[in-house]
Design a protein around this motif. Structure first.
Motif, PDB file in Angstrom:
ATOM      1  N   ALA A 126      52.305  28.557  34.762  1.00  0.00           N
ATOM      2  CA  ALA A 126      51.122  29.346  35.098  1.00  0.00           C
ATOM      3  C   ALA A 126      50.685  29.061  36.528  1.00  0.00           C
ATOM      4  O   ALA A 126      50.584  27.908  36.937  1.00  0.00           O
ATOM      5  CB  ALA A 126      49.989  29.039  34.130  1.00  0.00           C
ATOM      6  N   GLY A 127      50.438  30.117  37.292  1.00  0.00           N
ATOM      7  CA  GLY A 127      49.962  29.988  38.660  1.00  0.00           C
ATOM      8  C   GLY A 127      48.692  30.773  38.866  1.00  0.00           C
ATOM      9  O   GLY A 127      47.842  30.842  37.980  1.00  0.00           O
ATOM     10  N   GLY A 128      48.559  31.378  40.029  1.00  0.00           N
ATOM     11  CA  GLY A 128      47.382  32.181  40.339  1.00  0.00           C
ATOM     12  C   GLY A 128      47.782  33.459  41.033  1.00  0.00           C
ATOM     13  O   GLY A 128      48.961  33.686  41.333  1.00  0.00           O
ATOM     14  N   PRO A 129      46.810  34.332  41.320  1.00  0.00           N
ATOM     15  CA  PRO A 129      47.121  35.597  41.986  1.00  0.00           C
ATOM     16  C   PRO A 129      47.521  35.387  43.443  1.00  0.00           C
ATOM     17  O   PRO A 129      47.051  34.441  44.098  1.00  0.00           O
ATOM     18  CB  PRO A 129      45.815  36.382  41.874  1.00  0.00           C
ATOM     19  N   THR A 130      48.383  36.263  43.954  1.00  0.00           N
ATOM     20  CA  THR A 130      48.784  36.219  45.359  1.00  0.00           C
ATOM     21  C   THR A 130      47.902  37.150  46.177  1.00  0.00           C
ATOM     22  O   THR A 130      47.232  38.036  45.638  1.00  0.00           O
ATOM     23  CB  THR A 130      50.252  36.635  45.513  1.00  0.00           C
ATOM     24  N   ASP A 131      47.930  36.990  47.491  1.00  0.00           N
ATOM     25  CA  ASP A 131      47.087  37.805  48.368  1.00  0.00           C
ATOM     26  C   ASP A 131      47.505  39.275  48.353  1.00  0.00           C
ATOM     27  O   ASP A 131      46.651  40.164  48.419  1.00  0.00           O
ATOM     28  CB  ASP A 131      47.146  37.273  49.802  1.00  0.00           C
ATOM     29  N   ASP A 132      48.811  39.545  48.279  1.00  0.00           N
ATOM     30  CA  ASP A 132      49.291  40.928  48.360  1.00  0.00           C
ATOM     31  C   ASP A 132      49.726  41.499  47.020  1.00  0.00           C
ATOM     32  O   ASP A 132      50.206  42.633  46.947  1.00  0.00           O
ATOM     33  CB  ASP A 132      50.445  41.040  49.354  1.00  0.00           C
ATOM     34  N   GLY A 133      49.582  40.717  45.954  1.00  0.00           N
ATOM     35  CA  GLY A 133      49.953  41.212  44.635  1.00  0.00           C
ATOM     36  C   GLY A 133      51.420  41.078  44.296  1.00  0.00           C
ATOM     37  O   GLY A 133      51.846  41.501  43.217  1.00  0.00           O
ATOM     38  N   PHE A 134      52.231  40.467  45.188  1.00  0.00           N
ATOM     39  CA  PHE A 134      53.661  40.295  44.946  1.00  0.00           C
ATOM     40  C   PHE A 134      53.962  38.835  44.626  1.00  0.00           C
ATOM     41  O   PHE A 134      53.761  37.951  45.456  1.00  0.00           O
ATOM     42  CB  PHE A 134      54.495  40.747  46.159  1.00  0.00           C
TER      43      PHE A 134
END
Length: 370
Positions: A240-248
């Motif tokens: 499990a991680g987190g969201p990226t800045d660009d959605g990729f």
């Protein structure tokens, strides 16, 4: 334990290196082990039966140059030097025929090359060389950092925190990589690595990139001036991680071609290359974008019902700022795809919300959209 020293006579026609040699011996030093010499020195710990090792509170050697033992063959089985602190100072190369284990941070610097065996640090581990770096397994509770203008060749690299390896003019050849946070790999030439585990992985190579399976929590990104060939990639699914800045969660770029195994990600998957793309099953949490100049071959594609599959020409990546490291995916998605120069083949099914594909030839299995 054998300690030998050779005095320097300016009139002498030949000089010999000083040496620290531990052969079929176990040496315990209650306090510090310290040597300083203006000449060459060798550190040689041979580890046949019984085990050979040296343990000290501190291990400090300063010399003009560190070399291989000039009177002994390289040890077939290397022994260990362990200390709370290890300090090795050189004006030339740093060659150590012993495994190094330091309770504290271990920082190794050399104006010339670094050639070591395994190194273990209870803190950070830093390797900084003026030419090349060669080493075995590198392990640190903190970060592992290696930098050199020439080739860097290491075995497995394991860091409790991060891994940062940079060659300004050579190649990287690495084993298994594991970091608690990020892994950054950069080389003017080729990059090769084994299976990799981290929160994030980013690579940049002037040449080819060849890697094993990748397990990441937040993102895997990279670019190469030549072919990229990787194994399976999993991002944000098994870890499990987190969201990226660009959605990729996955974004890989190559000037010539990309080949990957199965890819699964909690966010979008993106590939861009002027050559061919070959991929296994692609399973994305949002969408799949492929901007390709040559032929595209994919085993299958799956996204949620609200996602989309988008395929166009590699020039769209360029026009949206991709070559300036300012790629804007929204700019691409806001327009119809430009027809790619090659074919687009998905041998299995496409399951998604929307399919937007433009290619010279299109062949797919079942399409389940909407």
């Amino acid at each position: 334990l054998i300690v030998g020293a050779d005095g320097i006579d300016p009139a002498a026609t030949e000089s010999f290196s000083s040496s620290v040699a531990i052969v079929e011996s176990t040496v315990d030093v209650a306090n510090g082990f310290n040597i300083q010499t203006p000449g060459r020195i060798s550190i040689h710990v041979d580890n046949p039966e019984p085990v050979s090792s040296l343990t000290a509170a501190s291990f400090t050697i300063t010399a003009d140059n560190f070399v291989h033992d000039e009177s002994r063959a390289l040890p077939a089985d290397i022994g260990t030097i362990s200390a709370d602190t290890i300090a090795l100072g050189t004006s030339g190369d740093l060659i150590v025929d012993a495994h190094l284990v330091s309770t504290g941070s271990l920082n190794l610097f050399a104006p010339g090359l670094i050639d070591i065996a395994d190194a273990t640090s209870g803190g950070d581990l830093t390797l900084l060389a003026g030419s090349t770096i060669d080493g075995g397994t590198q392990t640190a509770a903190g970060l592992v950092s290696a930098s050199a203008p020439g080739n860097i060749t290491l075995g497995n690299v394991v860091a409790g925190e991060s891994i940062d390896i940079f060659s300004s003019g050579g190649d990287l050849a690495l084993g298994f990589l594991s970091a608690g946070t990020f892994i950054d790999l950069e080389a003017a030439g080729d990059i090769g690595f084994g299976d990799t585990t981290a929160d994030t992985l980013d690579f940049e190579a002037g040449g080819t990139v060849t890697g094993g399976d990748i397990l990441a929590a937040t993102f895997v990104t990279g670019e190469a001036g030549a072919a990229v060939q990787l194994g399976d990639i999993s991002v944000g699914i098994q870890e499990a991680g987190g969201p990226t800045d660009d959605g990729f969660a996955v974004g890989i770029i190559s000037a010539t071609s990309i080949t990957v195994g199965d890819v699964e990600a909690d966010e979008a998957i993106g590939f861009a290359t002027f050559g061919d793309l070959t991929a296994g099953d692609l399973n994305s949490g949002t969408g799949v974008m492929t901007l390709i100049g040559g032929d595209t071959t994919i085993a299958s594609i799956t996204t949620p019902g609200g996602g989309q599959v988008y395929h166009g020409d590699a020039q769209m990546f360029v026009d949206a700022g991709g070559l300036d490291d300012e790629f804007n995916p929204a700019e691409v998605l806001s327009q119809p795809p430009v027809q790619s120069g090659g074919s687009y083949t998905v041998t299995g099914a496409i399951t998604t919300g929307e399919v937007r594909v433009a290619a010279a030839a299109i062949a797919t299995g079942d399409i389940n959209a909407g």
